[in-house]
Design a protein around this motif. Structure first.
Motif, PDB file in Angstrom:
ATOM      1  N   LEU A   1      -7.901  -0.009 -12.589  1.00  0.00           N
ATOM      2  CA  LEU A   1      -8.262   1.294 -12.364  1.00  0.00           C
ATOM      3  C   LEU A   1      -8.777   1.988 -13.787  1.00  0.00           C
ATOM      4  O   LEU A   1      -9.797   2.873 -13.702  1.00  0.00           O
ATOM      5  CB  LEU A   1      -7.335   2.195 -11.629  1.00  0.00           C
ATOM      6  CG  LEU A   1      -6.976   1.744 -10.354  1.00  0.00           C
ATOM      7  CD1 LEU A   1      -5.736   2.432  -9.723  1.00  0.00           C
ATOM      8  CD2 LEU A   1      -8.186   2.116  -9.377  1.00  0.00           C
TER       9      LEU A   1
ATOM     10  N   VAL B   1     -11.178   7.782 -14.207  1.00  0.00           N
ATOM     11  CA  VAL B   1      -9.911   7.687 -14.214  1.00  0.00           C
ATOM     12  C   VAL B   1      -9.213   7.987 -15.450  1.00  0.00           C
ATOM     13  O   VAL B   1      -9.224   7.341 -16.402  1.00  0.00           O
ATOM     14  CB  VAL B   1      -9.459   6.269 -13.632  1.00  0.00           C
ATOM     15  CG1 VAL B   1      -7.880   5.950 -13.433  1.00  0.00           C
ATOM     16  CG2 VAL B   1     -10.197   6.017 -12.425  1.00  0.00           C
TER      17      VAL B   1
ATOM     18  N   TRP C   1       0.368  10.123  -9.852  1.00  0.00           N
ATOM     19  CA  TRP C   1      -0.685  10.025 -10.826  1.00  0.00           C
ATOM     20  C   TRP C   1      -1.387  11.253 -10.826  1.00  0.00           C
ATOM     21  O   TRP C   1      -1.814  11.879 -11.776  1.00  0.00           O
ATOM     22  CB  TRP C   1      -1.293   8.653 -10.670  1.00  0.00           C
ATOM     23  CG  TRP C   1      -2.335   8.197 -11.727  1.00  0.00           C
ATOM     24  CD1 TRP C   1      -2.989   9.066 -12.352  1.00  0.00           C
ATOM     25  CD2 TRP C   1      -2.657   7.148 -12.131  1.00  0.00           C
ATOM     26  NE1 TRP C   1      -4.037   8.505 -13.371  1.00  0.00           N
ATOM     27  CE2 TRP C   1      -3.658   6.939 -12.698  1.00  0.00           C
ATOM     28  CE3 TRP C   1      -2.480   5.887 -11.177  1.00  0.00           C
ATOM     29  CZ2 TRP C   1      -4.572   5.947 -13.458  1.00  0.00           C
ATOM     30  CZ3 TRP C   1      -3.153   4.540 -11.767  1.00  0.00           C
ATOM     31  CH2 TRP C   1      -4.238   4.922 -12.641  1.00  0.00           C
ATOM     32  N   GLU C   2      -2.038  11.315  -9.356  1.00  0.00           N
ATOM     33  CA  GLU C   2      -2.948  12.444  -9.250  1.00  0.00           C
ATOM     34  C   GLU C   2      -2.421  13.848  -9.706  1.00  0.00           C
ATOM     35  O   GLU C   2      -3.020  14.746 -10.062  1.00  0.00           O
ATOM     36  CB  GLU C   2      -3.661  12.392  -7.945  1.00  0.00           C
ATOM     37  CG  GLU C   2      -4.648  13.519  -7.910  1.00  0.00           C
ATOM     38  CD  GLU C   2      -5.971  13.420  -8.752  1.00  0.00           C
ATOM     39  OE1 GLU C   2      -6.717  14.192  -8.843  1.00  0.00           O
ATOM     40  OE2 GLU C   2      -5.925  12.427  -9.522  1.00  0.00           O
TER      41      GLU C   2
ATOM     42  N   LEU D   1      -0.166   6.528  -6.679  1.00  0.00           N
ATOM     43  CA  LEU D   1      -1.505   7.105  -6.876  1.00  0.00           C
ATOM     44  C   LEU D   1      -1.160   8.828  -6.723  1.00  0.00           C
ATOM     45  O   LEU D   1      -1.752   9.584  -7.257  1.00  0.00           O
ATOM     46  CB  LEU D   1      -2.456   6.745  -6.017  1.00  0.00           C
ATOM     47  CG  LEU D   1      -3.033   5.567  -6.437  1.00  0.00           C
ATOM     48  CD1 LEU D   1      -4.071   4.875  -5.417  1.00  0.00           C
ATOM     49  CD2 LEU D   1      -3.605   5.407  -7.926  1.00  0.00           C
TER      50      LEU D   1
ATOM     51  N   LEU E   1       1.751   1.614  -3.449  1.00  0.00           N
ATOM     52  CA  LEU E   1       0.487   2.304  -4.281  1.00  0.00           C
ATOM     53  C   LEU E   1       0.329   3.634  -3.827  1.00  0.00           C
ATOM     54  O   LEU E   1      -0.255   4.423  -4.766  1.00  0.00           O
ATOM     55  CB  LEU E   1      -0.736   1.055  -3.785  1.00  0.00           C
ATOM     56  CG  LEU E   1      -2.031   1.445  -4.696  1.00  0.00           C
ATOM     57  CD1 LEU E   1      -1.813   1.269  -6.210  1.00  0.00           C
ATOM     58  CD2 LEU E   1      -3.089   0.412  -4.104  1.00  0.00           C
ATOM     59  N   ALA E   2       0.372   4.155  -2.753  1.00  0.00           N
ATOM     60  CA  ALA E   2       0.075   5.334  -2.352  1.00  0.00           C
ATOM     61  C   ALA E   2       1.153   6.422  -2.981  1.00  0.00           C
ATOM     62  O   ALA E   2       0.820   7.616  -3.809  1.00  0.00           O
ATOM     63  CB  ALA E   2       0.359   5.691  -0.823  1.00  0.00           C
TER      64      ALA E   2
ATOM     65  N   ILE F   1      -3.368  -0.604 -12.309  1.00  0.00           N
ATOM     66  CA  ILE F   1      -3.516   0.577 -13.277  1.00  0.00           C
ATOM     67  C   ILE F   1      -4.413  -0.046 -14.365  1.00  0.00           C
ATOM     68  O   ILE F   1      -5.400   0.619 -14.433  1.00  0.00           O
ATOM     69  CB  ILE F   1      -2.110   1.007 -14.103  1.00  0.00           C
ATOM     70  CG1 ILE F   1      -1.444   1.652 -12.896  1.00  0.00           C
ATOM     71  CG2 ILE F   1      -2.695   1.586 -15.065  1.00  0.00           C
ATOM     72  CD1 ILE F   1       0.171   2.012 -13.571  1.00  0.00           C
TER      73      ILE F   1
ATOM     74  N   THR G   1       0.742  -1.209   0.007  1.00  0.00           N
ATOM     75  CA  THR G   1      -0.054  -0.029   0.126  1.00  0.00           C
ATOM     76  C   THR G   1       0.790   1.241   0.207  1.00  0.00           C
ATOM     77  O   THR G   1       0.452   2.373  -0.514  1.00  0.00           O
ATOM     78  CB  THR G   1      -0.893   0.164   1.303  1.00  0.00           C
ATOM     79  OG1 THR G   1      -0.151  -0.068   2.570  1.00  0.00           O
ATOM     80  CG2 THR G   1      -2.010  -1.125   1.107  1.00  0.00           C
TER      81      THR G   1
END
Length: 176
Positions: A144, A150, A118-119, A115, A111-112, A141, A108
């Motif tokens: 998502l 997304v 990404w954002e 993300l 993953l955090a 990915i 995680t």
């Protein structure tokens, strides 16, 4: 020409005999050969492997560590430690430090990191290239992207191995 840095995200729990550890070592080695400084969280697992690979290739490394992990010590392959008081500041420092990113498999935390990068790309806070090489991260990915809300930033690439990751990051750095 200024020094270019790639922040590498991946698992702190990867064992030396694992596929992830070997991939991180190859990635760090290839990044250093291409002239990049390798930055990461500075601890064990893939962070240690990428730094070790970079040093084996004669490269430079940076590790962003945090006081939020009491008793944590940087790995021996880190040239420059940047100590942040909080995990959140550590994460943002890794993003600010990188001219691009390579994402390996992880939990995680990884993953955090993925993300957030990404954002931030979607919000145009950066236009930095991202090479996703981890199989499980690529699968996440793909899942998502099934959601029509997304959006994937133009600088994101899912690649098959460390060579493809570095080739993409080198091409992207030349055009930056």
């Amino acid at each position: 020409m200024r020094e270019r840095t790639i922040s590498v995200f991946g698992s702190g729990a990867a064992k030396e005999s694992s596929r992830e550890f070997k991939m991180a070592y190859q990635l760090g080695y290839r990044l250093a050969q291409a002239g990049f400084t390798v930055a990461n969280g500075g601890y064990g697992g893939t962070m240690l492997a990428a730094a070790q690979g970079a040093k084996a290739a004669g490269g430079r490394t940076a590790g962003v560590t945090t006081d939020d992990f009491p008793g944590s010590v940087k790995n021996p392959f880190i040239d420059r430690e940047i100590r942040e008081p909080t995990w959140r500041q550590r994460l943002h420092q890794l993003i600010d430090l990188g001219d691009g990113f390579a994402v390996l498999d992880g939990g995680t935390g990884t993953l955090a990191e993925l993300l957030l990068v990404w954002e931030m790309g979607n919000k145009h806070f950066h236009k930095k290239p991202v090479a996703v090489v981890g199989r499980r991260m690529k699968s996440a990915i793909k899942t998502l992207k099934r959601n029509p809300e997304v959006k994937v930033p133009s600088g994101f690439r899912c690649v098959s191995n460390s060579k493809a990751a570095v080739d993409y990051l080198v091409r992207a750095a030349i055009h930056a």
